[in-house]
Design an enzyme around this catalytic site. Structure first.
Site, PDB file in Angstrom:
ATOM      1  N   SER A  23       0.810  -1.240  -0.012  1.00 54.44           N
ATOM      2  CA  SER A  23      -0.031  -0.080  -0.047  1.00 54.44           C
ATOM      3  C   SER A  23       1.015   1.382  -0.127  1.00 54.44           C
ATOM      4  CB  SER A  23      -0.861   0.073   1.106  1.00 54.44           C
ATOM      5  OG  SER A  23      -1.398   1.312   1.471  1.00 54.44           O
ATOM      6  N   HIS A  48      -0.931  -1.381  -4.247  1.00 58.70           N
ATOM      7  CA  HIS A  48      -2.123  -1.145  -3.645  1.00 58.70           C
ATOM      8  C   HIS A  48      -2.314   0.419  -3.533  1.00 58.70           C
ATOM      9  CE1 HIS A  48      -6.099  -2.102  -1.488  1.00 58.70           C
ATOM     10  NE2 HIS A  48      -5.668  -1.019  -0.624  1.00 58.70           N
ATOM     11  N   ASP A  50      -4.370   3.343  -2.458  1.00 58.37           N
ATOM     12  CA  ASP A  50      -5.564   3.843  -1.590  1.00 58.37           C
ATOM     13  C   ASP A  50      -6.001   5.117  -2.203  1.00 58.37           C
ATOM     14  OD1 ASP A  50      -4.174   2.260   1.071  1.00 58.37           O
ATOM     15  OD2 ASP A  50      -6.228   1.798   0.241  1.00 58.37           O
ATOM     16  N   MET A  52      -8.451   8.165  -1.802  1.00 55.84           N
ATOM     17  CA  MET A  52      -9.323   8.648  -0.685  1.00 55.84           C
ATOM     18  C   MET A  52      -9.714  10.089  -1.269  1.00 55.84           C
ATOM     19  SD  MET A  52      -7.486   7.617   2.750  1.00 55.84           S
ATOM     20  CE  MET A  52      -6.715   5.872   2.848  1.00 55.84           C
ATOM     21  N   HIS A  82      -7.949   0.832  -4.621  1.00 56.91           N
ATOM     22  CA  HIS A  82      -8.831   0.503  -3.627  1.00 56.91           C
ATOM     23  C   HIS A  82      -9.808   2.081  -3.455  1.00 56.91           C
ATOM     24  CE1 HIS A  82      -9.689   0.279   1.030  1.00 56.91           C
ATOM     25  NE2 HIS A  82     -10.624   0.241   0.495  1.00 56.91           N
ATOM     26  N   MET A  84     -11.780   4.691  -2.072  1.00 54.48           N
ATOM     27  CA  MET A  84     -12.542   5.047  -0.843  1.00 54.48           C
ATOM     28  C   MET A  84     -12.908   6.490  -1.034  1.00 54.48           C
ATOM     29  SD  MET A  84     -10.141   3.638   2.097  1.00 54.48           S
ATOM     30  CE  MET A  84      -8.437   3.321   0.788  1.00 54.48           C
ATOM     31  N   MET A 153     -11.473  -5.019   4.874  1.00 52.31           N
ATOM     32  CA  MET A 153     -10.877  -3.928   5.762  1.00 52.31           C
ATOM     33  C   MET A 153     -10.688  -4.406   7.387  1.00 52.31           C
ATOM     34  SD  MET A 153     -10.258  -1.630   3.774  1.00 52.31           S
ATOM     35  CE  MET A 153      -9.451  -0.538   4.719  1.00 52.31           C
ATOM     36  N   GLY A 158      -9.625   4.977   5.665  1.00 55.58           N
ATOM     37  CA  GLY A 158      -9.200   6.343   5.812  1.00 55.58           C
ATOM     38  C   GLY A 158      -7.700   6.838   6.249  1.00 55.58           C
ATOM     39  N   PHE A 159      -6.974   5.685   6.676  1.00 55.62           N
ATOM     40  CA  PHE A 159      -5.654   6.055   7.237  1.00 55.62           C
ATOM     41  C   PHE A 159      -4.740   4.819   7.547  1.00 55.62           C
ATOM     42  CE2 PHE A 159      -6.535  10.424   8.085  1.00 55.62           C
ATOM     43  CZ  PHE A 159      -8.000  10.564   8.711  1.00 55.62           C
ATOM     44  N   GLY A 160      -3.443   5.033   7.251  1.00 58.02           N
ATOM     45  CA  GLY A 160      -2.547   4.031   7.400  1.00 58.02           C
ATOM     46  C   GLY A 160      -2.116   4.089   8.962  1.00 58.02           C
ATOM     47  N   GLY A 161      -1.373   2.816   9.307  1.00 60.58           N
ATOM     48  CA  GLY A 161      -0.724   2.999  10.658  1.00 60.58           C
ATOM     49  C   GLY A 161      -1.841   2.676  11.770  1.00 60.58           C
ATOM     50  N   ASP A 191      -6.973  -6.035   4.453  1.00 58.49           N
ATOM     51  CA  ASP A 191      -6.333  -4.507   4.119  1.00 58.49           C
ATOM     52  C   ASP A 191      -6.602  -3.792   5.652  1.00 58.49           C
ATOM     53  OD1 ASP A 191      -7.027  -1.796   2.086  1.00 58.49           O
ATOM     54  OD2 ASP A 191      -5.673  -1.826   3.532  1.00 58.49           O
ATOM     55  N   GLY A 192      -5.169  -3.635   6.344  1.00 59.58           N
ATOM     56  CA  GLY A 192      -5.081  -2.481   7.340  1.00 59.58           C
ATOM     57  C   GLY A 192      -4.485  -3.422   8.785  1.00 59.58           C
ATOM     58  N   GLY A 193      -3.467  -2.797   8.887  1.00 55.11           N
ATOM     59  CA  GLY A 193      -2.870  -3.326  10.499  1.00 55.11           C
ATOM     60  C   GLY A 193      -2.013  -4.390  10.126  1.00 55.11           C
ATOM     61  N   GLY A 213       1.191  -1.426   4.329  1.00 52.91           N
ATOM     62  CA  GLY A 213       1.441  -0.001   3.962  1.00 52.91           C
ATOM     63  C   GLY A 213       2.538   0.269   5.206  1.00 52.91           C
ATOM     64  N   SER A 214       2.212   0.599   6.404  1.00 48.77           N
ATOM     65  CA  SER A 214       3.252   1.289   7.283  1.00 48.77           C
ATOM     66  C   SER A 214       4.033  -0.178   7.849  1.00 48.77           C
ATOM     67  CB  SER A 214       2.644   1.703   8.578  1.00 48.77           C
ATOM     68  OG  SER A 214       1.576   0.819   8.896  1.00 48.77           O
TER      69      SER A 214
HETATM   70  C1  DX5 Z   1      -7.037   2.423   5.141  1.00 45.07           C
HETATM   71  C2  DX5 Z   1      -5.825   2.097   4.310  1.00 45.07           C
HETATM   72  C3  DX5 Z   1      -5.031   1.086   4.877  1.00 45.07           C
HETATM   73  C4  DX5 Z   1      -3.622   0.918   4.120  1.00 45.07           C
HETATM   74  C5  DX5 Z   1      -2.794  -0.066   4.793  1.00 45.07           C
HETATM   75  O1  DX5 Z   1      -8.104   2.923   4.570  1.00 45.07           O
HETATM   76  O2  DX5 Z   1      -6.846   1.092   3.143  1.00 45.07           O
HETATM   77  O3  DX5 Z   1      -5.641  -0.011   5.276  1.00 45.07           O
HETATM   78  O4  DX5 Z   1      -3.844   0.345   2.796  1.00 45.07           O
HETATM   79  O5  DX5 Z   1      -2.130   0.708   5.695  1.00 45.07           O
HETATM   80  P1  DX5 Z   1      -1.375  -0.022   7.140  1.00 45.07           P
HETATM   81  O6  DX5 Z   1      -0.614  -1.415   6.630  1.00 45.07           O
HETATM   82  O7  DX5 Z   1      -0.284   1.088   7.360  1.00 45.07           O
HETATM   83  O8  DX5 Z   1      -2.434  -0.345   8.182  1.00 45.07           O
HETATM   84 ZN    ZN Z   2      -6.669  -0.175   1.048  1.00 51.17          ZN
END
Ligand code: DX5
Ligand code: ZN
Length: 243
Positions: A23, A48, A50, A52, A82, A84, A153, A158-161, A191-193, A213-214
């Protein structure tokens, strides 16, 4: 016993085909082309994107120009967009023209889910639906024949990390059971965390693609020229460790 052996076989097959999808939300956007080259060379299988719109989610990120720019830079790996964003149809057209491999959107972001999926396919892209943590998978059952990807999800979009939401693991298992019963070749992405300490549990629950991502680009910070090799090897090792 059979179900256990199937589970284990399933894990091995995931390990063989497991795809880490990078991501770029967490990448250094000042040198995005090089960052993507680097993570792909280190073993990430997909990119990936994202998207937004500061409307459907409280953040603003990339437009079609970024997808086009990565293609012009020479990235020929799959680019999964993706969305959003709301509405989705105008952006579907723009990202398909910009070189997207697949386009996934949230069902809440369109008035006509089937029509928007059909538009993605008409534009020769793979199509998918993204499900927020609290959104049920009911649509998957009805639309299994229309989907190339189900994106679950594991954070609120909305946000990474952010921190992985553990109850989503049950949804991953539910989606895996539904996909296997449908016999359609549907990619199951989470996707996420996702990090080294939870990717094995996400794989065991039945995911085959891991959006990171992070947990991937964060390794650039340690100024280790091989940072991405190190973390992708560690993530892949967790996918293949004997269960
Ligand atoms: C949220 C994004 C995140 C991103 C992954 O809207 O879709 O989930 O892709 O970010 P990390 O791996 O940093 O959670
Ligand atoms: Zn995503």
């Amino acid at each position: 016993m059979a179900s256990h052996s199937v589970k284990t076989d399933h894990l091995v097959s995931i390990a063989m085909n497991a795809a880490i999808s990078a991501s770029i939300l967490a990448a250094d956007v000042a040198c995005l082309g090089d960052e993507v080259d680097h993570v792909l060379l280190s073993g990430a299988g997909r990119v990936h994107l994202d998207v937004m719109d500061h409307h459907y989610v409280p953040n603003l990120t990339f437009g079609p120009l970024v997808c086009e720019g990565l293609r012009r830079h020479g990235i020929d790996a799959p680019i999964d967009v993706h969305l959003m964003a709301k509405p989705v149809d105008p952006l579907i057209r723009e990202f398909a023209a910009a070189g997207a491999t697949s386009i996934t959107f949230h069902p809440e972001a369109t008035d006509h889910v089937d029509r928007s999926l059909g538009l993605i396919r008409e534009l020769d892209c793979q199509c998918g639906l993204a499900f927020n943590p609290a959104t049920s998978l009911d649509l998957c059952r009805q639309l299994a024949s229309r989907l190339d990807t189900i994106l679950l999800m594991s954070v609120n979009p909305g946000f990474g990390g952010q921190v992985f939401i553990d109850y989503v693991l049950d949804k991953v298992s539910e989606a895996r059971t539904m996909i296997d019963a449908s016999r359609y070749a549907i990619r199951l992405e989470v996707d996420g965390g996702i990090k080294e300490d939870n990717i094995a549990a996400v794989a065991k629950a039945g995911a085959d693609t891991f959006v990171i991502g992070s947990g991937l680009f964060g390794y650039r910070q340690i100024k280790d020229p091989n940072g991405y090799d190190t973390v992708i090897s560690a993530l892949s090792a967790r996918l293949t460790e004997k269960r």
